[in-house]
Scaffold this active site. Structure first.
Site, PDB file in Angstrom:
ATOM      1  N   LYS A   1      45.757   7.937-124.007  1.00 34.66           N
ATOM      2  CA  LYS A   1      45.190   7.652-122.676  1.00 34.66           C
ATOM      3  C   LYS A   1      45.390   6.175-122.330  1.00 34.66           C
ATOM      4  CE  LYS A   1      41.293  10.911-122.871  1.00 34.66           C
ATOM      5  NZ  LYS A   1      39.847  11.004-122.896  1.00 34.66           N
TER       6      LYS A   1
ATOM      7  N   LYS B   1      32.402  15.823-117.947  1.00 31.03           N
ATOM      8  CA  LYS B   1      31.242  15.267-118.638  1.00 31.03           C
ATOM      9  C   LYS B   1      31.094  13.781-118.298  1.00 31.03           C
ATOM     10  CE  LYS B   1      29.375  14.533-123.255  1.00 31.03           C
ATOM     11  NZ  LYS B   1      29.454  14.828-124.679  1.00 31.03           N
TER      12      LYS B   1
ATOM     13  N   HIS C   1      56.122  41.688-130.628  1.00 32.24           N
ATOM     14  CA  HIS C   1      57.533  41.719-130.241  1.00 32.24           C
ATOM     15  C   HIS C   1      58.083  40.311-130.104  1.00 32.24           C
ATOM     16  CE1 HIS C   1      57.316  46.046-129.634  1.00 32.24           C
ATOM     17  NE2 HIS C   1      56.051  45.786-129.313  1.00 32.24           N
TER      18      HIS C   1
ATOM     19  N   GLU D   1      40.393  19.894-131.982  1.00 29.46           N
ATOM     20  CA  GLU D   1      39.761  18.625-131.586  1.00 29.46           C
ATOM     21  C   GLU D   1      38.555  18.377-132.507  1.00 29.46           C
ATOM     22  OE1 GLU D   1      37.902  17.606-127.539  1.00 29.46           O
ATOM     23  OE2 GLU D   1      39.935  16.878-127.277  1.00 29.46           O
TER      24      GLU D   1
ATOM     25  N   GLY E   1      32.157  18.314-125.138  1.00 24.93           N
ATOM     26  CA  GLY E   1      32.948  18.983-124.097  1.00 24.93           C
ATOM     27  C   GLY E   1      33.397  20.372-124.519  1.00 24.93           C
ATOM     28  N   ARG E   2      33.905  20.492-125.749  1.00 23.60           N
ATOM     29  CA  ARG E   2      34.452  21.779-126.201  1.00 23.60           C
ATOM     30  C   ARG E   2      33.357  22.758-126.600  1.00 23.60           C
ATOM     31  NH1 ARG E   2      35.641  17.441-129.198  1.00 23.60           N
ATOM     32  NH2 ARG E   2      35.001  17.323-131.385  1.00 23.60           N
TER      33      ARG E   2
ATOM     34  N   GLU F   1      42.794  12.809-115.059  1.00 19.92           N
ATOM     35  CA  GLU F   1      43.338  14.036-114.459  1.00 19.92           C
ATOM     36  C   GLU F   1      42.344  14.638-113.466  1.00 19.92           C
ATOM     37  OE1 GLU F   1      43.295  13.262-117.639  1.00 19.92           O
ATOM     38  OE2 GLU F   1      45.088  13.983-118.700  1.00 19.92           O
TER      39      GLU F   1
HETATM   40  O1  F6P Z   1      40.525  13.840-123.848  1.00 18.46           O
HETATM   41  C1  F6P Z   1      39.704  14.708-124.531  1.00 18.46           C
HETATM   42  C2  F6P Z   1      38.424  14.948-123.818  1.00 18.46           C
HETATM   43  O2  F6P Z   1      37.591  13.868-123.941  1.00 18.46           O
HETATM   44  C3  F6P Z   1      37.779  16.216-124.328  1.00 18.46           C
HETATM   45  O3  F6P Z   1      37.045  16.020-125.459  1.00 18.46           O
HETATM   46  C4  F6P Z   1      37.006  16.650-123.146  1.00 18.46           C
HETATM   47  O4  F6P Z   1      36.641  18.003-123.256  1.00 18.46           O
HETATM   48  C5  F6P Z   1      37.990  16.376-122.041  1.00 18.46           C
HETATM   49  O5  F6P Z   1      38.627  15.186-122.441  1.00 18.46           O
HETATM   50  C6  F6P Z   1      37.422  16.243-120.667  1.00 18.46           C
HETATM   51  O6  F6P Z   1      36.468  15.234-120.582  1.00 18.46           O
HETATM   52  P1  F6P Z   1      35.476  15.158-119.361  1.00 18.46           P
HETATM   53  O7  F6P Z   1      34.669  16.399-119.335  1.00 18.46           O
HETATM   54  O8  F6P Z   1      34.649  13.941-119.599  1.00 18.46           O
HETATM   55  O9  F6P Z   1      36.306  15.024-118.112  1.00 18.46           O
END
Ligand code: F6P
Length: 561
Positions: free
Chosen positions: A513, A208, A386, A355, A269-270, A214
């Site tokens: 972060k 987003k 199990h 979240e 995002g979620r 990452e």
């Molecule tokens: O660190 C949490 C977060 O901001 C989430 O809310 C989001 O879904 C995810 O990181 C990824 O963010 P982006 O889509 O901006 O890479």
């Protein structure tokens, strides 16, 4: 409304008194009192049947929860969400995921602008792109067909797509390979790419913000991997597309505007798996089935928007979660899909629920004086039986369970020998039996009547009275998946409304972060840096540097000193 006011509400206090009266009543009694309880405490919408008769509630509980919801303004808050009001107050923006599945022709205004045509313009571009790749017209740089899709993203830009791909794998193009890379751990990227031909591989960079450490790190690794194999900068245009709200950062990465699929700041995002973030889903299952999934989402949206709370599935689920957490003292919810294709559903739900509702202050910033979002976790049945079900049945904690099942399997496998039938009957028999066992247990008298030795009676007694909800649908289809996800999305919103928290921000992820950024510099500095953390953190940094740089262990895979 402040915290004190929620706890001071007469409806909240009425629920507290009610819980004191019926909180310890056994489900055996509830069922004995009402032979029609199974029918009475169930509801149905958009193809989902919700059985909540095994929750520790009676008709008065539902009435009181309804009254609390009314007092907290739930109907008005639902209307505000659908209207596009800025209900995400701490970020001053709407939470308008419902617009992502609004049919063409509907009108939803955000700051005076109708967003529905924008949504469909992106869906149309996604469809043209997906059909081009699936049909082989859109090829890689060397002219080879794009058979492998690697979606790179994390959190909401990964969990939804992974879950949806796994859930709908039966409908996917089996000649294509789909993989998902999220972790900054290089192992994730290496394992996803090691056996693939770059000339046949398409990367979808999902972010987003397009600033997430990452994702950007993995995207650069992908770029290097692709160029190392194909040896030409021009290859990026054929092998990389981006999904983002940040066109500038996408351009800086080197992906042209025509290879970017956008979405909007009003999509959390979620809550984004049905936006362009779902491009991998569309590539896997095709446009028509993606549209079916959107129709499922929309059907649940309409149900949520227009049905009185006492028959409204997301409202009931959300209010029952409040009842279990705040009045019966449960701290977790186990999500137990009896459907192998939903194996990533609990992981997806963890971000959606935790979240969203893991918050400690109200919308106005006052500390809450009650528990908010419970811990969601789970695994598919029957595997969990199990493993951790022992604790569900005989442990000391109250763990409400959500069972999810489908009447028709996508993979019939006949059972050999006595009894016959299909393996699916065995699966669903287990789902149904678990809810029954949790609710009714087995008394000491029943155990004794089986001739069990007296010393073992306590060990073999099940107290029961453990609440569960069962969601049953006909078959796992794209449509059914849409209804199921929307059910949970809205149930999370209902909980947030009662607790008066902002379910759409996520400030709690920021501190880690920031600290990681400072720590990276300390781990990678050529000379050991002066460290100013606490004693534990300083020592961990020193130890890490020493172990990493120790040539004697680097040469071996053994972990022995
Ligand atoms: O660190 C949490 C977060 O901001 C989430 O809310 C989001 O879904 C995810 O990181 C990824 O963010 P982006 O889509 O901006 O890479």
């Amino acid at each position: 409304m402040s915290t004190v006011e929620l706890a001071a509400r007469p409806q909240w206090q009425a629920l507290q008194r009610h819980a004191a009266q019926i909180g310890h009543r056994h489900l055996r009694e509830f069922f004995a009192d009402d032979p029609k309880r199974g029918e009475r405490f169930s509801a149905e919408a958009a193809g989902l049947y919700l059985d909540y008769a095994k929750q520790r509630v009676d008709a008065e509980t539902i009435g009181l929860l309804d009254a609390l919801a009314q007092a907290c303004g739930l109907p008005q808050r639902i209307a505000a969400m659908f209207r596009g009001d800025a209900i995400n107050t701490s970020e001053d923006r709407p939470a308008l995921h419902v617009a992502l599945r609004a049919p063409r022709g509907e009108k939803i205004l955000v700051r005076g602008h109708d967003v529905v045509p924008d949504v469909h313009a992106v869906l149309d571009r996604m469809a043209a792109f997906s059909e081009g790749v699936r049909g082989g017209e859109r090829r890689g740089h060397t002219g080879k067909r794009l058979r492998n899709v690697i979606s790179i993203g994390i959190g909401g830009s990964d969990l939804g797509p992974v879950m949806a791909y796994e859930a709908l794998r039966a409908y996917s193009d089996r000649d294509m390979t789909f993989r998902f890379v999220s972790n900054v751990d290089g192992t994730d990227f290496s394992e996803a790419t090691r056996d693939l031909d770059a000339a046949e591989t398409l990367f979808i960079i999902c972010s987003k913000t397009f600033t997430t450490l990452e994702t950007l790190t993995n995207a650069h690794a992908a770029r290097r991997w692709c160029l190392a194999a194909l040896g030409d900068e021009q290859a990026v245009a054929s092998h990389f597309v981006a999904v983002s709200t940040n066109a500038d950062e996408v351009a800086k990465f080197g992906i042209a505007a025509e290879n970017m699929f956008g979405f909007w700041d009003w999509v959390g995002g979620r809550y984004s798996m049905d936006s362009a973030i779902g491009l991998s889903t569309m590539l896997a299952i095709g446009t028509a089935r993606f549209e079916e999934m959107l129709a499922g989402f929309h059907a649940m949206d309409e149900h949520f928007r227009s049905t009185p709370l006492a028959r409204n599935l997301p409202a009931l689920m959300g209010l029952l979660a409040v009842w279990n957490s705040n009045f019966l003292g449960a701290t977790t919810v186990a999500v137990l899909p009896y459907e192998q294709y939903l194996k990533r559903f609990p992981a997806y739900l963890q971000q959606l629920t935790m979240e969203s509702n893991g918050k400690h202050v109200t919308r106005e910033g006052a500390p809450v004086g009650y528990s908010t979002g419970p811990i969601y976790w789970g695994e598919p049945g029957t595997n969990g039986q199990h493993s951790f079900y022992q604790l569900l049945h005989q442990g000391t904690r109250l763990v409400p369970c959500d069972f999810i099942g489908f009447a028709q399997t996508l993979n019939p496998v006949p059972v050999h020998g006595e009894g016959g039938g299909d393996q699916h009957d065995l699966l669903l028999a287990n789902l149904i039996a678990q809810g029954e066992a949790l609710a009714f247990g087995k008394t000491a008298a029943q155990v004794r009547a089986e001739g069990v030795a007296e010393a073992l009676v306590p060990h073999r007694t099940f107290e029961g009275n453990r609440p569960s909800t069962t969601i049953l649908a006909r078959r796992l289809t794209p449509y059914a998946l849409g209804t199921l996800v929307a059910l949970y999305e809205h149930s999370v919103f209902v909980q947030g409304v009662i607790w008066d928290i902002d379910s759409f921000d996520q400030w709690g992820v920021e501190l880690g972060k920031q600290l990681a950024k400072a720590t990276i510099a300390e781990l990678t500095a050529a000379e050991p840096p002066a460290l100013h953390h606490d004693g534990s953190t300083n020592e961990l940094i020193r130890r890490y540097r020493a172990l990493r740089d120790d040539a004697t262990t680097a040469a071996t895979t053994s972990n022995r000193p």
